[in-house]
Design an enzyme around this catalytic site. Structure first.
Site, PDB file in Angstrom:
ATOM      1  N   GLY A   9       0.786  -1.215   0.000  1.00 13.40           N
ATOM      2  CA  GLY A   9       0.000   0.000   0.000  1.00 13.40           C
ATOM      3  C   GLY A   9       0.825   1.274   0.000  1.00 13.40           C
ATOM      4  O   GLY A   9       2.055   1.259  -0.038  1.00 13.40           O
ATOM      5  N   THR A  10       0.120   2.360   0.067  1.00  9.94           N
ATOM      6  CA  THR A  10       0.704   3.697   0.000  1.00  9.94           C
ATOM      7  C   THR A  10       1.692   3.953   1.128  1.00  9.94           C
ATOM      8  O   THR A  10       2.673   4.652   0.949  1.00  9.94           O
ATOM      9  CB  THR A  10      -0.435   4.747   0.026  1.00  9.94           C
ATOM     10  N   ILE A  11       1.454   3.382   2.296  1.00  7.39           N
ATOM     11  CA  ILE A  11       2.338   3.600   3.441  1.00  7.39           C
ATOM     12  C   ILE A  11       3.778   3.168   3.135  1.00  7.39           C
ATOM     13  O   ILE A  11       4.728   3.738   3.640  1.00  7.39           O
ATOM     14  CB  ILE A  11       1.796   2.898   4.705  1.00  7.39           C
ATOM     15  N   GLY A  13       5.042   3.440   0.166  1.00  9.10           N
ATOM     16  CA  GLY A  13       5.462   4.187  -1.009  1.00  9.10           C
ATOM     17  C   GLY A  13       5.275   3.445  -2.310  1.00  9.10           C
ATOM     18  O   GLY A  13       5.876   3.799  -3.327  1.00  9.10           O
ATOM     19  N   GLY A 110       4.350   6.917   1.242  1.00 12.27           N
ATOM     20  CA  GLY A 110       5.321   6.862   2.327  1.00 12.27           C
ATOM     21  C   GLY A 110       6.653   7.499   2.008  1.00 12.27           C
ATOM     22  O   GLY A 110       7.420   7.837   2.903  1.00 12.27           O
TER      23      GLY A 110
END
Length: 163
Positions: A9-11, A13, A110
């Site tokens: 996920g986005t966390i 990056g 991230g």
């Protein structure tokens, strides 16, 4: 001791190729975010899978469940993409597991200097040790129980269902 289960996920990056939906190598790890915390509790990290949460399915959630069940610790943080974080929280919450499980993630990559990843992960670490057993979502200094949370797609935030 806290077990941290990562799912991509986005966390982390991760940017996803829009053509074949395959994730690129994560440019930042949860360990990188945790290294910024001055006094972090003891933890262990396990990557369960690495996907855009749009593509998290029942098989992935079953895999996550197995990792939770086999974890020696009863305090679990799951890093998860925000698009289907609520669905995963609902899946786990309905199982009435005898553990404290906190899902968190990020709206901003991230790797971005303005990411909310560090703030959300720090908040989750604080809350996982201070709340009763159950399943929660921790985002932007707010803790939501699994059965009273929704993602407001228009305003790109989590909020309570019941007013």
């Amino acid at each position: 001791m806290i077990t941290i289960l990562t799912t991509g996920g986005t966390i982390e990056g991760l940017e996803y190729d829009k053509i074949d939906k395959a994730p690129e190598k994560a440019p930042i790890s949860i360990e990188d975010h945790l290294s910024r915390i001055d006094i972090a509790p003891e933890y262990d990290i396990k990557e369960v899978f690495s996907k855009d949460s749009r593509f998290v399915n029942r098989r992935d959630r079953d895999l996550l469940l197995r990792e939770i069940e086999f974890a020696e610790n009863d305090k679990i943080i799951i890093t998860h993409g925000t698009l289907t974080m609520v669905e995963t929280a609902l899946f786990l919450g309905k199982l009435n597991l005898d553990k404290t499980i906190v899902l968190t993630g990020a709206f901003v990559l991230g790797t971005d200097p303005k990411t909310d990843a560090f703030e959300n992960l720090s908040f989750a670490l604080t809350k996982v040790s201070s709340v009763e057993k159950g399943v929660y979502i921790a985002m932007h200094q707010t803790l939501f129980p699994w059965n009273n949370v929704q993602k407001n797609m228009q305003e790109n935030r989590f909020e309570n269902i019941k007013k």
